[in-house]
Design a protein around this motif. Structure first.
Motif: not given
Ligand SMILES: Nc1ncnc2c1ncn2[C@@H]1O[C@H](COP(=O)(O)OP(=O)(O)OP(=O)(O)O)[C@@H](O)[C@H]1O
Ligand SMILES: [Mg+2]
Lengths: 247, 220
Positions: A26-36, A199-206
């Motif tokens: 709960q409350g996590d912001v999970v970023a999923i990254l990965g190549p196409s 990447m900025n979103f992943a770094k700063q928000v997640s």
């Protein structure tokens, strides 16, 4: 709060997801990254039953659902606790911005119309579009459409919102307005699972990052750790290819 | 043109126009409305892949599109009495026209349903609506809008096809014209006249169509 275990999915002969495990608190912001092509979209779609997984289970609020054969009723029940923001918005083309937001409340949740309109207006105001209530999707810019889509997702008061590359169909100058709305949502404690190339979103928000490759989770961890000390060679290589974008 | 022709035209104009208004137009309006209902149902069971009904729908479309309208009229009006089903001319015509038109329009609507992006259905389900709710409130309205121009086209074609009902003794415009010709021996002038009245009807429909299309342009 939400967990998936051993998610598998094949399209014909091709195995796209090969046993994905993922946990969201709960409350996590999970970023999923990965190549196409690594299966990020497919994972998200399986988690909301837009695709039927070949195997795996989903645990939501302590209840376990077999992902390959969850009943229609359970799917409907789960969908009432979740929301989905699509890469290409998918606003209802025959409805105004406000109707897009209220439709799920009035039709699916049988909310009185006046109350739904009130919530709808609030949601649109929150994404900065109170002056666009009566516009149809084709009268809105891409960034505005995506913000309506986020308002539509928020309005149903979900426990988690799935985002599939919410900004990648947008011109760079419109990306910011959508990310700002998402950042605000995150600050308010909304649980979010976000497939992104930002990447900025992943770094700063997640708070958490999941790195997928070839249909499995190659690495995951707290966002800070992930970017500062990636463990896997593949993750390092992936981050290096993106280093141009990371400031 | 000589004066006799003019006065013949003037005399017969009302006689032809009245059955046009009291027969041709009601026959078209009733049949086309029923056809639309049939078409939506037939298109939806195919679109939603309802098992047995889908086969039935395909069979219906196959038979109706593969046989001449005139033959269908004759089978129903002259043939069915043999098995004890006796229909008056007007209901027989309505039955045949609506079934016939329903088959064609169902294909138009099916294509329009399929042209609605899959994301509309997915988005609807993701906000918690059921399949049928999304069909009714999101997908079908969009499809009908797409289908509007070709459906208008079908309606215009149909108003002319109703002249075939003369063959099963419906006293619509064309039959009345034939009767006047039999009395006056002026086929050229009278058949041109009835043709012009059909043209008038179709012109009005075309105007209505473009007015409606203009109003629908708000979204999409
Ligand atoms: N409906 C489908 N039918 C067949 N193959 C599919 C289908 N959807 C996805 N795939 C395949 O599954 C693989 C993973 O696709 P997916 O869209 O999940 O990747 P992704 O990680 O979201 O990629 P991207 O970053 O480009 O969006 C791809 O190789 C794709 O070709
Ligand atoms: Mg994707």
């Amino acid at each position: 709060m939400l967990e998936v275990r051993g998610v598998r999915k094949s399209f014909g002969e091709v195995e796209v997801l090969r046993g994905v495990d993922l946990q969201v608190e709960q409350g996590d912001v999970v970023a999923i990254l990965g190549p196409s092509g690594s299966g990020k979209t497919t994972l998200l779609r399986c988690m909301n039953f837009l695709e039927t997984a070949s195997g795996g289970e989903l645990i939501f609020d302590g209840e376990t659902f077999p992902m390959s054969h969850t009943s229609r009723k359970d799917i409907a029940r789960l969908r009432r606790k979740t929301a989905f923001v699509f890469q290409n918005y998918n606003l209802f083309r025959n409805k105004t911005a406000l109707q897009n937001v209220t439709e799920g409340l009035i039709v699916a949740r049988k909310m009185p119309k006046a109350q739904a309109l009130e919530i709808g207006r609030q949601a649109l105001e929150k994404v900065g579009l109170s002056d666009r209530c009566d516009y149809y999707p084709n009268q809105l810019s891409g960034g505005q459409q995506q913000r309506v889509a986020i308002a539509r997702a928020m309005a149903t008061n979900p426990e988690i919102i799935y985002f599939d590359e919410p900004t990648s169909a947008l011109d760079p100058e419109l990306t910011g307005e959508v990310l700002a709305v998402m950042r605000q949502l995150a600050e308010e404690g909304m649980t979010m699972l976000v497939v992104t190339h930002e990447m900025n979103f992943a770094k700063q928000v997640s708070s958490q990052v999941v790195f997928m490759e070839h249909g499995v989770v190659a690495e995951q961890g707290a966002s800070r750790e992930f970017f500062l000390h990636p463990q896997q060679e593949r993750t390092k290589a992936f981050l290096r290819t993106l280093s141009g974008e990371i400031r | 043109m000589n004066g006799e022709w003019w006065s013949l035209m003037a005399d017969s104009f009302g006689k032809i126009l009245i059955p046009g208004l009291t027969m041709t137009i009601p026959l078209t309006a009733i049949s086309f409305s029923l056809a639309l209902v049939i078409a939506v149902v037939v298109a939806l069971v195919q679109f939603a892949n309802v098992r047995v009904l889908k086969q039935a729908a395909r069979f219906y479309v196959w038979v109706v599109r593969g046989t001449p309208l005139l033959v269908q009229l004759f089978v129903v009006f002259y043939g069915l009495p043999n098995v004890g089903i006796l229909l008056d001319p007007f209901p027989a015509a309505v039955l045949v026209f609506s079934l016939n038109e329903g088959a064609y329009c169902s294909e138009t609507i099916r294509a329009a349903l399929e042209s609605v992006p899959a994301g509309q259905m997915e988005a609807g389900q993701c906000v918690g609506m059921s399949y049928l709710q999304v069909i009714r409130r999101i997908v079908l309205p969009q499809a009908l809008r797409t289908a509007f121009p070709p459906l208008s086209n079908s309606l215009i074609a149909m108003i002319k096809d109703t002249s075939l009902a003369a063959n099963i003794t419906v006293t619509e415009m064309f039959m009345v014209t034939q009767r006047i010709v039999a009395r006056t021996y002026e086929p050229l002038i009278l058949y041109i006249e009835v043709g012009l009245i059909y043209l008038l009807f179709c012109t009005v429909l075309t105007k209505v169509q473009s007015a409606v299309e203009k109003r629908m342009r708000t979204y999409g």
